[in-house]
Design an enzyme around this catalytic site. Structure first.
Site, PDB file in Angstrom:
ATOM      1  N   LYS A  13     -28.481 164.444  66.751  1.00  0.00           N
ATOM      2  CA  LYS A  13     -27.440 164.795  67.221  1.00  0.00           C
ATOM      3  C   LYS A  13     -27.436 166.429  68.396  1.00  0.00           C
ATOM      4  O   LYS A  13     -25.889 166.037  68.951  1.00  0.00           O
ATOM      5  CB  LYS A  13     -26.812 165.763  65.306  1.00  0.00           C
ATOM      6  CG  LYS A  13     -26.814 164.438  64.434  1.00  0.00           C
ATOM      7  CD  LYS A  13     -26.519 165.045  63.521  1.00  0.00           C
ATOM      8  CE  LYS A  13     -27.305 166.463  62.784  1.00  0.00           C
ATOM      9  NZ  LYS A  13     -29.057 165.862  62.560  1.00  0.00           N
ATOM     10  N   ARG A  88     -22.551 169.579  55.247  1.00  0.00           N
ATOM     11  CA  ARG A  88     -23.693 169.450  54.987  1.00  0.00           C
ATOM     12  C   ARG A  88     -23.720 168.783  53.577  1.00  0.00           C
ATOM     13  O   ARG A  88     -24.336 168.332  53.113  1.00  0.00           O
ATOM     14  CB  ARG A  88     -25.117 169.809  55.762  1.00  0.00           C
ATOM     15  CG  ARG A  88     -26.343 169.192  56.731  1.00  0.00           C
ATOM     16  CD  ARG A  88     -27.055 169.906  56.807  1.00  0.00           C
ATOM     17  NE  ARG A  88     -28.106 170.200  57.475  1.00  0.00           N
ATOM     18  CZ  ARG A  88     -27.869 170.119  58.776  1.00  0.00           C
ATOM     19  NH1 ARG A  88     -27.882 170.575  59.447  1.00  0.00           N
ATOM     20  NH2 ARG A  88     -29.677 169.907  59.369  1.00  0.00           N
ATOM     21  N   ARG A 122     -41.984 165.918  67.921  1.00  0.00           N
ATOM     22  CA  ARG A 122     -40.857 167.263  68.814  1.00  0.00           C
ATOM     23  C   ARG A 122     -41.430 168.213  68.806  1.00  0.00           C
ATOM     24  O   ARG A 122     -42.070 168.887  67.172  1.00  0.00           O
ATOM     25  CB  ARG A 122     -39.579 167.263  67.573  1.00  0.00           C
ATOM     26  CG  ARG A 122     -38.360 168.290  68.173  1.00  0.00           C
ATOM     27  CD  ARG A 122     -36.870 168.169  67.817  1.00  0.00           C
ATOM     28  NE  ARG A 122     -36.219 168.509  66.706  1.00  0.00           N
ATOM     29  CZ  ARG A 122     -35.758 168.543  65.778  1.00  0.00           C
ATOM     30  NH1 ARG A 122     -34.673 168.134  66.412  1.00  0.00           N
ATOM     31  NH2 ARG A 122     -35.602 168.989  64.803  1.00  0.00           N
ATOM     32  N   ARG A 153     -41.072 173.292  65.569  1.00  0.00           N
ATOM     33  CA  ARG A 153     -40.444 174.059  64.654  1.00  0.00           C
ATOM     34  C   ARG A 153     -40.951 174.389  63.244  1.00  0.00           C
ATOM     35  O   ARG A 153     -41.670 173.088  63.123  1.00  0.00           O
ATOM     36  CB  ARG A 153     -38.890 173.327  64.598  1.00  0.00           C
ATOM     37  CG  ARG A 153     -37.960 174.081  65.467  1.00  0.00           C
ATOM     38  CD  ARG A 153     -36.640 173.071  65.485  1.00  0.00           C
ATOM     39  NE  ARG A 153     -36.123 172.969  64.424  1.00  0.00           N
ATOM     40  CZ  ARG A 153     -35.192 172.051  63.981  1.00  0.00           C
ATOM     41  NH1 ARG A 153     -34.304 172.043  64.850  1.00  0.00           N
ATOM     42  NH2 ARG A 153     -34.281 171.986  63.022  1.00  0.00           N
ATOM     43  N   ARG A 164     -36.782 167.251  54.189  1.00  0.00           N
ATOM     44  CA  ARG A 164     -35.285 167.099  54.646  1.00  0.00           C
ATOM     45  C   ARG A 164     -34.335 166.108  54.303  1.00  0.00           C
ATOM     46  O   ARG A 164     -33.316 165.915  54.689  1.00  0.00           O
ATOM     47  CB  ARG A 164     -35.484 167.320  56.276  1.00  0.00           C
ATOM     48  CG  ARG A 164     -35.928 169.068  56.771  1.00  0.00           C
ATOM     49  CD  ARG A 164     -36.570 169.442  57.670  1.00  0.00           C
ATOM     50  NE  ARG A 164     -35.019 169.354  58.904  1.00  0.00           N
ATOM     51  CZ  ARG A 164     -35.836 169.446  59.975  1.00  0.00           C
ATOM     52  NH1 ARG A 164     -36.816 169.076  60.358  1.00  0.00           N
ATOM     53  NH2 ARG A 164     -34.413 169.103  61.182  1.00  0.00           N
TER      54      ARG A 164
HETATM   55  P1  AMP Z   1     -30.645 171.724  61.796  1.00  0.00           P
HETATM   56  O1  AMP Z   1     -31.067 172.360  63.779  1.00  0.00           O
HETATM   57  O2  AMP Z   1     -29.274 170.800  61.920  1.00  0.00           O
HETATM   58  O3  AMP Z   1     -31.690 170.896  61.628  1.00  0.00           O
HETATM   59  O4  AMP Z   1     -30.410 172.467  60.573  1.00  0.00           O
HETATM   60  C1  AMP Z   1     -32.160 173.419  60.940  1.00  0.00           C
HETATM   61  C2  AMP Z   1     -31.689 173.880  59.516  1.00  0.00           C
HETATM   62  O5  AMP Z   1     -30.781 174.553  59.059  1.00  0.00           O
HETATM   63  C3  AMP Z   1     -31.169 172.627  57.991  1.00  0.00           C
HETATM   64  O6  AMP Z   1     -32.712 172.346  57.438  1.00  0.00           O
HETATM   65  C4  AMP Z   1     -30.876 173.774  56.759  1.00  0.00           C
HETATM   66  O7  AMP Z   1     -32.096 174.703  56.225  1.00  0.00           O
HETATM   67  C5  AMP Z   1     -29.773 175.039  57.891  1.00  0.00           C
HETATM   68  N1  AMP Z   1     -28.795 174.743  57.797  1.00  0.00           N
HETATM   69  C6  AMP Z   1     -28.464 173.484  59.253  1.00  0.00           C
HETATM   70  N2  AMP Z   1     -26.703 173.764  59.267  1.00  0.00           N
HETATM   71  C7  AMP Z   1     -26.045 173.926  57.797  1.00  0.00           C
HETATM   72  C8  AMP Z   1     -25.681 173.647  57.032  1.00  0.00           C
HETATM   73  N3  AMP Z   1     -24.495 172.498  57.660  1.00  0.00           N
HETATM   74  N4  AMP Z   1     -25.468 173.710  55.888  1.00  0.00           N
HETATM   75  C9  AMP Z   1     -26.533 174.223  55.269  1.00  0.00           C
HETATM   76  N5  AMP Z   1     -27.635 174.567  55.668  1.00  0.00           N
HETATM   77  C10 AMP Z   1     -28.059 174.012  56.765  1.00  0.00           C
END
Ligand code: AMP
Length: 209
Positions: A13, A88, A122, A153, A164
């Protein structure tokens, strides 16, 4: 055009949103990036979010909804945007409906086995956030873009990755039906390589690559 990118962690994404945003000249709104920046800066939001993110859990809806609402009200979002990582959960999608008009939802479809491999390999630049895969680095540990150190990360570590994915299937996958019912969902195969996936998304959006 107001676009949502939906898909499991590791589906591409962020990478695809970045490419599509520069092609269409619209901002990429990545809630993961916003939260990581807040953690780095040690803000109140960052402190609240850290334990959830490190455990691979979602941060509470009320924290993230206000952040997105404020961001979408900024001037640069008037010509459109891509939401990358939001909504989400169904409550987030319902809240979004009260302050945004979404034109299209791109679902990036990738199998779990591929996601685990992508996420655990990654590596990201500590400074500019550029992402790499271990298999392409040949032992290199610094960023090609800015020369800074590459790290894994915390939430890309094996045990958190599985969590996740479970969170995605339990809490985020119901959004596929939510947007299908609204006639907004377009599915794109996210396992066909970077450039082919990019071309497929551009075609789906009716844009020129
Ligand atoms: P990402 O980089 O999009 O994978 O996001 C990393 C982490 O940020 C996720 O595993 C969640 O803990 C948090 N996060 C990001 N976007 C959201 C969202 N829309 N709702 C809740 N937690 C989020």
């Amino acid at each position: 055009m107001n676009i949502i990118f939906l898909g499991p962690p590791g589906a591409g994404k962020g990478t695809q949103a970045q490419k599509i945003c520069s092609a269409l000249n619209i901002p990429q709104i990545s809630t993961g990036d916003i939260l990581r920046r807040a953690m780095k800066e040690g803000t109140e939001t960052g402190l609240k979010a850290k334990s959830f993110i490190d455990a691979g859990q979602l941060v509470p809806d009320e924290v993230i909804i206000d952040i997105v609402k404020e961001r979408l009200a900024m001037d640069d979002c008037r010509q459109g945007y891509i939401l990358d990582g939001f909504p989400r959960t169904v409550p987030q999608a319902e809240a979004l409906d009260t302050f945004a008009a979404i034109d299209c939802v791109i679902e990036l479809d990738v199998k779990d086995e591929v996601l685990v491999e992508r996420l655990s390999g990654r590596r990201v630049c500590v400074k500019c956030g550029a992402t790499y895969h271990l298999s392409m680095l040949n032992g290199k540990t610094t960023c090609d873009v800015c020369g800074e150190e590459l790290i894994q990360r915390n939430d890309d570590k094996a045990e958190t990755v599985l969590n996740r994915l479970k969170v995605y299937h339990d809490q985020t996958a119901p959004l596929i039906g939510y947007y299908e019912n609204k006639g907004l969902l377009k599915k794109v195969d996210g396992a066909q390589g970077l450039e082919n996936t990019f071309a497929a998304i551009m075609k789906t959006l009716g844009a020129q690559a």
